[in-house]
Design a protein around this motif. Structure first.
Motif, PDB file in Angstrom:
ATOM      1  N   LYS A  38       0.872  -1.141   0.119  1.00 61.54           N
ATOM      2  CA  LYS A  38       0.040  -0.125  -0.070  1.00 61.54           C
ATOM      3  C   LYS A  38       0.905   1.334  -0.076  1.00 61.54           C
ATOM      4  O   LYS A  38       0.585   2.407  -0.771  1.00 61.54           O
ATOM      5  N   GLU A  39       1.934   1.257   0.737  1.00 65.01           N
ATOM      6  CA  GLU A  39       2.825   2.475   0.971  1.00 65.01           C
ATOM      7  C   GLU A  39       3.837   2.417  -0.429  1.00 65.01           C
ATOM      8  O   GLU A  39       3.867   3.842  -0.857  1.00 65.01           O
ATOM      9  N   SER A  40       4.281   1.578  -0.714  1.00 59.87           N
ATOM     10  CA  SER A  40       5.223   1.780  -1.764  1.00 59.87           C
ATOM     11  C   SER A  40       5.388   0.809  -2.865  1.00 59.87           C
ATOM     12  O   SER A  40       6.391   0.770  -3.869  1.00 59.87           O
ATOM     13  N   GLY A  41       4.206   0.059  -3.058  1.00 57.75           N
ATOM     14  CA  GLY A  41       4.302  -0.735  -4.248  1.00 57.75           C
ATOM     15  C   GLY A  41       4.961  -2.027  -4.021  1.00 57.75           C
ATOM     16  O   GLY A  41       5.600  -2.377  -2.955  1.00 57.75           O
ATOM     17  N   ILE A  42       5.282  -2.757  -5.230  1.00 55.94           N
ATOM     18  CA  ILE A  42       6.103  -3.724  -5.037  1.00 55.94           C
ATOM     19  C   ILE A  42       7.439  -3.772  -5.915  1.00 55.94           C
ATOM     20  O   ILE A  42       7.274  -3.294  -7.254  1.00 55.94           O
ATOM     21  N   LYS A  43       8.527  -3.981  -5.267  1.00 58.89           N
ATOM     22  CA  LYS A  43       9.642  -3.905  -6.143  1.00 58.89           C
ATOM     23  C   LYS A  43      10.086  -5.245  -6.854  1.00 58.89           C
ATOM     24  O   LYS A  43      10.003  -6.318  -6.213  1.00 58.89           O
ATOM     25  N   LEU A  44      10.497  -5.245  -8.242  1.00 52.31           N
ATOM     26  CA  LEU A  44      10.642  -6.578  -8.760  1.00 52.31           C
ATOM     27  C   LEU A  44      12.109  -6.458  -9.392  1.00 52.31           C
ATOM     28  O   LEU A  44      12.506  -5.570 -10.189  1.00 52.31           O
ATOM     29  N   GLU A  45      12.763  -7.575  -9.051  1.00 48.92           N
ATOM     30  CA  GLU A  45      14.244  -7.701  -9.697  1.00 48.92           C
ATOM     31  C   GLU A  45      14.049  -8.912 -10.483  1.00 48.92           C
ATOM     32  O   GLU A  45      14.089 -10.202 -10.115  1.00 48.92           O
ATOM     33  N   THR A  46      14.124  -8.585 -11.889  1.00 48.29           N
ATOM     34  CA  THR A  46      13.895  -9.851 -12.855  1.00 48.29           C
ATOM     35  C   THR A  46      15.022  -9.892 -13.989  1.00 48.29           C
ATOM     36  O   THR A  46      15.548  -8.899 -14.402  1.00 48.29           O
ATOM     37  N   VAL A  47      15.302 -11.214 -14.066  1.00 46.17           N
ATOM     38  CA  VAL A  47      16.437 -11.472 -15.208  1.00 46.17           C
ATOM     39  C   VAL A  47      15.937 -10.984 -16.516  1.00 46.17           C
ATOM     40  O   VAL A  47      16.626 -10.339 -17.234  1.00 46.17           O
ATOM     41  N   ASN A  48      14.527 -11.149 -16.832  1.00 44.11           N
ATOM     42  CA  ASN A  48      14.062 -10.830 -18.258  1.00 44.11           C
ATOM     43  C   ASN A  48      13.718  -9.654 -18.573  1.00 44.11           C
ATOM     44  O   ASN A  48      13.699  -9.217 -19.575  1.00 44.11           O
ATOM     45  N   TRP A  49      13.246  -8.941 -17.337  1.00 43.78           N
ATOM     46  CA  TRP A  49      12.581  -7.596 -17.855  1.00 43.78           C
ATOM     47  C   TRP A  49      13.265  -6.543 -16.818  1.00 43.78           C
ATOM     48  O   TRP A  49      12.635  -5.356 -16.748  1.00 43.78           O
ATOM     49  N   GLY A  50      14.284  -6.720 -16.437  1.00 44.53           N
ATOM     50  CA  GLY A  50      15.220  -5.515 -15.397  1.00 44.53           C
ATOM     51  C   GLY A  50      14.324  -5.540 -14.071  1.00 44.53           C
ATOM     52  O   GLY A  50      13.480  -6.353 -13.595  1.00 44.53           O
ATOM     53  N   ASN A  51      14.739  -4.372 -13.575  1.00 41.02           N
ATOM     54  CA  ASN A  51      14.103  -3.948 -11.945  1.00 41.02           C
ATOM     55  C   ASN A  51      13.121  -2.895 -12.306  1.00 41.02           C
ATOM     56  O   ASN A  51      13.487  -2.055 -13.221  1.00 41.02           O
ATOM     57  N   TYR A  52      11.959  -2.934 -11.603  1.00 40.59           N
ATOM     58  CA  TYR A  52      10.878  -2.069 -11.724  1.00 40.59           C
ATOM     59  C   TYR A  52      10.178  -1.972 -10.665  1.00 40.59           C
ATOM     60  O   TYR A  52      10.216  -3.112  -9.694  1.00 40.59           O
ATOM     61  N   THR A  53       9.361  -1.154 -10.450  1.00 44.88           N
ATOM     62  CA  THR A  53       8.171  -0.822  -9.348  1.00 44.88           C
ATOM     63  C   THR A  53       6.880  -1.065 -10.037  1.00 44.88           C
ATOM     64  O   THR A  53       6.704  -0.198 -10.653  1.00 44.88           O
ATOM     65  N   PHE A  54       6.062  -1.782  -9.439  1.00 45.20           N
ATOM     66  CA  PHE A  54       4.809  -2.272  -9.722  1.00 45.20           C
ATOM     67  C   PHE A  54       3.824  -1.297  -8.804  1.00 45.20           C
ATOM     68  O   PHE A  54       3.471  -1.703  -7.525  1.00 45.20           O
ATOM     69  N   ILE A  55       3.181  -0.228  -8.993  1.00 40.80           N
ATOM     70  CA  ILE A  55       2.180   0.417  -8.332  1.00 40.80           C
ATOM     71  C   ILE A  55       0.638  -0.067  -8.430  1.00 40.80           C
ATOM     72  O   ILE A  55       0.298   0.351  -9.560  1.00 40.80           O
ATOM     73  N   PRO A  56       0.116  -0.914  -8.103  1.00 40.87           N
ATOM     74  CA  PRO A  56      -1.202  -1.306  -8.314  1.00 40.87           C
ATOM     75  C   PRO A  56      -2.175  -0.343  -8.293  1.00 40.87           C
ATOM     76  O   PRO A  56      -2.201   0.801  -7.628  1.00 40.87           O
ATOM     77  N   ASP A  57      -3.263  -0.352  -9.070  1.00 39.57           N
ATOM     78  CA  ASP A  57      -4.416   0.760  -9.086  1.00 39.57           C
ATOM     79  C   ASP A  57      -5.046   0.965  -7.753  1.00 39.57           C
ATOM     80  O   ASP A  57      -5.421   1.889  -7.347  1.00 39.57           O
ATOM     81  N   ASN A  58      -5.365  -0.330  -7.118  1.00 39.45           N
ATOM     82  CA  ASN A  58      -5.997  -0.260  -5.773  1.00 39.45           C
ATOM     83  C   ASN A  58      -5.256  -1.387  -5.083  1.00 39.45           C
ATOM     84  O   ASN A  58      -4.852  -2.439  -5.755  1.00 39.45           O
ATOM     85  N   VAL A  59      -5.232  -1.252  -3.746  1.00 42.70           N
ATOM     86  CA  VAL A  59      -4.801  -2.542  -3.059  1.00 42.70           C
ATOM     87  C   VAL A  59      -5.822  -2.665  -1.586  1.00 42.70           C
ATOM     88  O   VAL A  59      -6.227  -1.759  -1.019  1.00 42.70           O
ATOM     89  N   PHE A  60      -6.083  -3.653  -1.562  1.00 44.89           N
ATOM     90  CA  PHE A  60      -7.198  -4.132  -0.571  1.00 44.89           C
ATOM     91  C   PHE A  60      -6.481  -5.126   0.452  1.00 44.89           C
ATOM     92  O   PHE A  60      -5.702  -5.713   0.015  1.00 44.89           O
ATOM     93  N   LYS A  61      -7.086  -5.035   1.754  1.00 42.45           N
ATOM     94  CA  LYS A  61      -6.809  -5.824   2.562  1.00 42.45           C
ATOM     95  C   LYS A  61      -7.356  -7.285   2.697  1.00 42.45           C
ATOM     96  O   LYS A  61      -6.681  -8.416   3.191  1.00 42.45           O
ATOM     97  N   SER A  62      -8.550  -7.330   1.941  1.00 41.79           N
ATOM     98  CA  SER A  62      -9.214  -8.745   1.857  1.00 41.79           C
ATOM     99  C   SER A  62     -10.295  -8.620   0.895  1.00 41.79           C
ATOM    100  O   SER A  62     -10.512  -7.617   0.531  1.00 41.79           O
ATOM    101  N   THR A  63     -10.895  -9.556   0.321  1.00 40.87           N
ATOM    102  CA  THR A  63     -11.754  -9.741  -0.702  1.00 40.87           C
ATOM    103  C   THR A  63     -13.060  -9.001  -0.096  1.00 40.87           C
ATOM    104  O   THR A  63     -13.980  -8.420  -0.854  1.00 40.87           O
ATOM    105  N   HIS A  64     -13.207  -8.977   1.258  1.00 35.64           N
ATOM    106  CA  HIS A  64     -14.625  -8.399   1.798  1.00 35.64           C
ATOM    107  C   HIS A  64     -14.250  -6.764   1.660  1.00 35.64           C
ATOM    108  O   HIS A  64     -15.311  -6.051   1.487  1.00 35.64           O
ATOM    109  N   GLU A  65     -13.173  -6.241   1.437  1.00 32.89           N
ATOM    110  CA  GLU A  65     -12.982  -4.826   1.340  1.00 32.89           C
ATOM    111  C   GLU A  65     -12.899  -4.312  -0.182  1.00 32.89           C
ATOM    112  O   GLU A  65     -12.869  -3.146  -0.183  1.00 32.89           O
ATOM    113  N   VAL A  66     -12.872  -5.329  -0.892  1.00 34.74           N
ATOM    114  CA  VAL A  66     -12.700  -4.998  -2.381  1.00 34.74           C
ATOM    115  C   VAL A  66     -14.084  -4.068  -2.779  1.00 34.74           C
ATOM    116  O   VAL A  66     -15.350  -4.313  -2.469  1.00 34.74           O
TER     117      VAL A  66
END
Ligand SMILES: NC(=O)C1=CN([C@@H]2O[C@H](COP(=O)(O)OP(=O)(O)OC[C@H]3O[C@@H](n4cnc5c(N)ncnc54)[C@H](OP(=O)(O)O)[C@@H]3O)[C@@H](O)[C@H]2O)C=CC1
Ligand SMILES: CC(C)(CO)C(=O)C(=O)O
Length: 310
Positions: A38-66
């Motif tokens: 929620k605070e800083s997205g997901i950092k990805l370190e990948t052999v095929n696609w390099g390093n990047y950060t994925f910031i999702p459009d929404n982040v939910f705590k559970s399916t009930h909160e979607v």
């Protein structure tokens, strides 16, 4: 396209990041990594696609909160009895939602198909070696990365919707294949998972390379792989060639000291996918009148280890 990922671990975040890159709105249901994602997205370190950060459009705590409506719900939790998918997905499945299951193993679609007979279910197999090193930080180490998707039950309307999803995914860097005999593909994937995964634990926390470097374990891996191929060839018209065993071995040699996901879960004290990867294939084979004696032995040894651990 609005996509919800339930199970924001290694596979879900990698897959989701690419779909977003292709132009979709991608939201995540997180569990233990909720705060950091929620605070800083997901950092990805990948052999095929390099390093990047994925910031999702929404982040939910559970399916009930979607909130919001989703054309596609992608499930990428582990396939374990502790995760009751029917309950978990109830708040997010609408009439036309297409449910994608990216999981290893056999028989993983059955409960959802029984509960949601009118929703299209896509069975998806991932070829990518990735893991969540720490919350919100994913490492993908494999050069070979692709996903194979197919409908659990074939029909024309769902075919079209799935094809649109695949075409969308392909806009970016995602390699997506389509297979109309997806269960055969599942058995093909099982060649690796039913051999390296349990052996890595039973043989005493060994990496793939340690297994292959040991003459006895190497031979055991081949025996298990061969049993999966010959068993699968009882069910499917199009046979899986026995060369698939050599292919799996040579591809595994390329990834060096790889810890199978089951071993990582074992080491971290998490539940392992023993039913999806061992028990269910043995049962399916039995229903077809086929015995899997070697898989049965490794399954029972692993069960014994699990009892010891408890
Ligand atoms: N990783 C890989 O390279 C490959 C994995 N696969 C298969 O893909 C599937 C996913 O694997 P992977 O991504 O590695 O697994 P991970 O453990 O990395 O991810 C699973 C995620 O699901 C979350 N989760 C579990 N239960 C719930 C719940 N009730 N509500 C919300 N979230 C939940 C977990 O949260 P928490 O962290 O809190 O437990 C975790 O974030 C498995 O079937 C695996 O075998 C297939 C090919 C390759
Ligand atoms: C074989 C591999 C690495 C996927 O490509 C995998 O499925 C796993 O780690 O369980």
């Amino acid at each position: 396209m609005n996509i919800l990922i339930v199970g924001a671990g290694a596979i879900g975040c990698t897959f989701g990041s690419h779909l977003q890159h292709s132009g979709a709105k991608v939201s995540l249901v997180c569990r233990s990594n909720y705060q950091v994602v929620k605070e800083s997205g997901i950092k990805l370190e990948t052999v095929n696609w390099g390093n990047y950060t994925f910031i999702p459009d929404n982040v939910f705590k559970s399916t009930h909160e979607v909130t919001g409506k989703y054309d596609h719900v992608v499930v990428s939790t582990k396939a374990i009895p502790q995760v009751n998918l029917v309950e978990l997905l109830k708040p997010v499945i609408a009439e036309n939602t297409m449910i994608h299951l990216i999981q290893n193993g056999i028989g993983i679609e059955n409960d959802l198909a029984a509960q949601y007979p009118n929703n299209p279910i896509v069975s998806c197999i991932a070829y990518i070696a990735c893991h969540q090193k720490e919350p919100g930080y994913i490492v993908a180490t494999s050069h070979v990365t692709y996903f194979t998707l197919g409908l659990f039950k074939l029909n024309d309307v769902d075919n079209e919707k799935l094809q649109k999803f695949i075409d969308h995914g392909r806009i970016g860097k995602l390699a997506l294949n389509r297979d109309d005999c997806i269960q055969r593909s599942r058995w093909k994937k099982l060649i690796w998972n039913a051999s390296f995964n349990p052996l890595s634990i039973v043989a005493g926390n060994k990496t793939s390379k340690e297994i292959l470097d040991d003459e006895d374990l190497h031979s055991l891996v081949r025996t298990l792989m061969t049993e999966v191929v010959t068993t699968a060839n009882h069910f499917f018209e199009e046979k899986i060639p026995l060369e698939a065993v050599d292919e799996n071995i040579s591809n595994t040699l390329k990834i060096g000291h790889y810890k199978p996901s089951m071993l990582l879960d074992w080491e971290n004290g998490n539940p392992i996918e023993i039913d999806a990867i061992l028990r269910n294939p043995i049962l399916v084979a039995k229903e077809h009148g086929v015995d899997m004696p070697n898989l049965n032995v490794i399954y029972r040894l692993l069960k014994a280890k699990l009892k010891d651990q408890q």
